[in-house]
Design an enzyme around this catalytic site. Structure first.
Site, PDB file in Angstrom:
ATOM      1  N   HIS A   1       5.991  -7.618  45.327  1.00 44.67           N
ATOM      2  CA  HIS A   1       6.889  -8.131  46.363  1.00 44.67           C
ATOM      3  C   HIS A   1       6.160  -8.908  47.437  1.00 44.67           C
ATOM      4  O   HIS A   1       6.654  -9.911  47.931  1.00 44.67           O
ATOM      5  CB  HIS A   1       7.667  -6.973  46.998  1.00 44.67           C
TER       6      HIS A   1
ATOM      7  N   ASP B   1       8.206 -18.731  24.134  1.00 45.02           N
ATOM      8  CA  ASP B   1       8.475 -17.965  22.912  1.00 45.02           C
ATOM      9  C   ASP B   1       8.338 -18.822  21.661  1.00 45.02           C
ATOM     10  O   ASP B   1       7.849 -18.344  20.644  1.00 45.02           O
ATOM     11  CB  ASP B   1       9.874 -17.337  22.969  1.00 45.02           C
TER      12      ASP B   1
ATOM     13  N   GLU C   1      14.075 -21.148  20.872  1.00 44.15           N
ATOM     14  CA  GLU C   1      12.751 -20.543  21.046  1.00 44.15           C
ATOM     15  C   GLU C   1      12.318 -19.739  19.821  1.00 44.15           C
ATOM     16  O   GLU C   1      11.311 -19.039  19.849  1.00 44.15           O
ATOM     17  CB  GLU C   1      12.713 -19.688  22.319  1.00 44.15           C
TER      18      GLU C   1
ATOM     19  N   CYS D   1      12.389 -25.588  29.197  1.00 51.29           N
ATOM     20  CA  CYS D   1      12.190 -24.748  30.385  1.00 51.29           C
ATOM     21  C   CYS D   1      11.007 -23.787  30.259  1.00 51.29           C
ATOM     22  O   CYS D   1      10.835 -22.913  31.102  1.00 51.29           O
ATOM     23  CB  CYS D   1      13.461 -23.975  30.719  1.00 51.29           C
TER      24      CYS D   1
HETATM   25  C1  PEP Z   1      10.496 -19.323  27.110  1.00 54.15           C
HETATM   26  O1  PEP Z   1      10.454 -18.485  26.200  1.00 54.15           O
HETATM   27  O2  PEP Z   1       9.871 -20.410  27.088  1.00 54.15           O
HETATM   28  C2  PEP Z   1      11.305 -19.072  28.312  1.00 54.15           C
HETATM   29  C3  PEP Z   1      11.500 -20.011  29.206  1.00 54.15           C
HETATM   30  O3  PEP Z   1      11.829 -17.829  28.486  1.00 54.15           O
HETATM   31  P1  PEP Z   1      10.992 -16.510  28.898  1.00 54.15           P
HETATM   32  O4  PEP Z   1       9.629 -16.982  29.357  1.00 54.15           O
HETATM   33  O5  PEP Z   1      11.791 -15.859  29.970  1.00 54.15           O
HETATM   34  O6  PEP Z   1      10.968 -15.732  27.630  1.00 54.15           O
HETATM   35 MG    MG Z   2      11.860 -16.838  26.024  1.00 58.56          MG
END
Ligand code: PEP
Ligand code: MG
Length: 594
Positions: A200, A467, A443, A514
């Site tokens: 935090h 992922d 992913e 992302c």
């Molecule tokens: C990813 O897998 O790239 C992603 C953005 O999700 P997370 O990192 O939350 O698994």
């Molecule tokens: Mg992911």
């Protein structure tokens, strides 16, 4: 005993909030707190139960008192952390567990508390996801507060410390309540012995842009009040009593970073448009409502990924209800500055874990019952979240993003559950956006291979490279022994992304990326070349991404990608990319030695 004076001593930790701070130390000694074990008789059981009951009430009153007296408006936003502590204290399971131990083992309240707290902590320790693992600290802070109260030590060390002037705070550890009580306007930097990026104090430091280094080992035992220290939040360093030249060097670095930040904040306001007029949407990845100020300040056009796992975690021993979800998403939806807000449905399982959701013990959890697979199995859990999103969708541009899709049946099933939720809300005359955009995370390699089929089912795609790389290259994303194989420019990864983008566009749907790859500015030309419509990243990375986008030509990026995809080795592809970035942005990327 003569105290040792350190001169120019450099300690390495984890830089969790960037910037340089130079100043005098204010040492916060939270002191070690330990419970003593005492056996009791049957007749003393009720007395111990009353003691723990009173201590819990006192702890709740203390935390409410802290919340009411927070000195600063900006800091007030972080008081939800204290609410989470209060919820744990009010939790019957927690209280009953302590009572059970008092009765069963005939021991005093302090020791029963220790037994229960360490049982909870042990289960958090097994969590691989660092963010979720860090939440075990909440139990530790609550335990410490209760033990202090039971020892009749009414106030925490911070409450006993009036801080005047501007200081660098150094402590073994700071609880959320400690951090919140500090007058943060008077703090120029933080360093703690323990902690990680997601503790935090780190979150608050980042949100308030105070340089901070955590996990420094033993800094709190090496410094004294009034020592001069440098906090380097960029490189994760703490320098105790720096010599004059080092002070000068860091002053120069401080000025450089300050100017750079001004430049970033200027860039943040600019459009993310290439030289030849291609407009890329650049959004932010967040997991807390309190990050919204930073998101706006650093120029996100929307939220590309709101990770919702924290909502489940902050409601320990209770699952969030439809209305809990709704209140959070509505606050996001009402932010007028955001063009879109993407709520990712629960991505629990694998490396992410919540104790309230009973999960089978799995040999290989990364490939187990997780994310959408779990949601489809636990339909009431999924529906509560979907209905919360739908309710909030009446107030702003929310989108739904479904994680870990591996096949078409999962999408169809999820859509059918969503349709049921819509029907139930319509029946109750609750308003919501009937055309809410629904997308999926790409992913899992199978999703790339059938992206043409999936694109026909949804409104948008978002590629999760964290992922996707893990599954495509068979490397555990949290295993440091194989992290050298984690290569975004691996030809297999690039081919998968390319196919998915082409299939999305052939079906006239948008496609975002992302994963962490999006926040690394040198990959921007590759991502432009691949044809992505949208990127989403940690908010602080946005200005640099915008700078890269604005300095590039979309046509050139496609040509560069062709050249990169001709390379059979990821190392050669990286070399070509790095030398091109050094040529195009000489001030921002180092020259590559051939
Ligand atoms: C990813 O897998 O790239 C992603 C953005 O999700 P997370 O990192 O939350 O698994
Ligand atoms: Mg992911």
């Amino acid at each position: 005993m003569k105290e040792e004076l350190f001169v120019n001593k450099t300690l390495k930790g984890i830089g969790v909030s960037s910037g340089i701070a130079v100043g005098k130390v204010r040492l916060i000694d939270r002191g070690k707190i330990a419970a003593n074990k005492r056996s009791i008789t049957e007749r003393q059981v009720e007395r111990e139960i009353t003691r723990i009951k009173t201590a819990i009430q006192e702890a709740i009153d203390q935390l409410n008192g802290i919340k009411d007296s927070i000195p600063d408006e900006d800091v007030k936003k972080h008081a939800f952390i204290l609410d989470a502590h209060i919820l744990i204290l009010q939790d019957e399971f927690f209280f009953n567990s302590v009572i059970d131990v008092i009765r069963a083992e005939l021991i005093n309240a302090e020791w029963a508390l220790e037994v229960v707290a360490f049982r909870f902590l042990a289960s958090f320790d097994q969590v691989e996801d660092p963010y979720l693992r860090e939440r075990g600290q909440d139990i530790k802070y609550i335990y410490e507060r209760l033990v202090r109260i039971l020892a009749a030590e009414k106030k925490s060390p911070i409450e006993r410390t009036a801080i005047k002037g501007k200081w660098i705070i150094i402590a073994h550890d700071l609880s959320p309540a400690d951090t919140i009580q500090l007058n943060l306007n008077r703090i120029s930097g933080f360093a703690t012995d323990v902690g990680g990026r997601t503790s935090h104090t780190s979150i608050v430091a980042r949100a308030l842009e105070i340089p901070a280094v955590v996990g420094v080992g033993n800094v709190s035992s090496l410094v004294k009040n009034n020592d001069l220290v440098i906090i380097d939040g960029e490189d994760g360093l703490v320098i105790i009593n720096p010599v004059k030249e080092v002070q000068k060097e860091y002053l120069a670095k401080h000025i450089h970073l300050r100017n750079q930040k001004k430049e970033y904040l200027r860039l943040a306001r600019l459009k993310a448009e290439t030289k030849d007029g291609f407009k890329m949407r650049v959004g932010a990845n967040i997991e807390l409502l309190s990050e919204m100020d930073i998101v706006e300040k650093y120029g996100a056009s929307g939220i590309g990924l709101y990770r919702t796992e924290y909502i489940y975690l902050s409601k320990r021993n209770n699952l969030p209800t439809e209305m809990d979800h709704y209140h959070i998403y509505r606050k996001l939806a009402e932010n007028a500055a955001m063009e879109y807000i993407t709520i990712r449905t629960l991505d629990i399982g694998g490396d992410k874990f919540v104790s309230e959701i009973e999960m089978p013990k799995e040999i290989n959890p990364a490939m187990g019952l997780r994310a959408i697979r779990l949601c489809i199995k636990e339909i009431p859990l999924f529906k509560a979240q979907l209905k919360g999103i739908l309710r909030a969708s009446a107030y702003g541009p929310l989108r739904i993003l479904i994680p870990m899709v591996s096949g078409i049946e999962e999408v169809r099933k999820a859509k059918a559950i969503l349709a049921e939720c819509m029907e139930e809300l319509s029946h109750k005359r609750v308003s919501y956006n009937k055309n809410i955009k629904t997308g999926i995370m790409i992913e899992v390699p199978s999703a790339c291979m059938i992206s043409d089929l999936l694109a026909a089912e949804v409104d948008f795609f978002s590629i999760g490279t964290n992922d996707l790389i893990q599954y495509a290259l068979a490397i555990d994303r949290v295993n440091e022994f194989v992290s050298y194989l984690y290569e975004p420019l691996h030809p297999a990864v690039l081919k998968m992304i390319k196919k998915t983008v082409d299939d999305a566009h052939a079906n006239k749907i948008t496609i975002a990326l992302c994963g962490e790859m999006a926040g690394e500015p040198r990959y921007v030309p590759v991502l432009l070349g691949l044809g992505l419509d949208e990127l989403s990243m940690n908010p602080y990375a946005i200005p640099r991404a915008k700078k890269a986008i604005r300095g590039l030509d979309h046509g050139y990026c496609r040509e560069l990608l062709d050249e990169i995809m001709k390379k059979d080795s990821p190392a050669d592809a990286e070399l070509l990319l790095k030398s091109e970035m050094a040529r195009l942005f000489p001030g921002d990327f180092p020259k590559v030695e051939e």
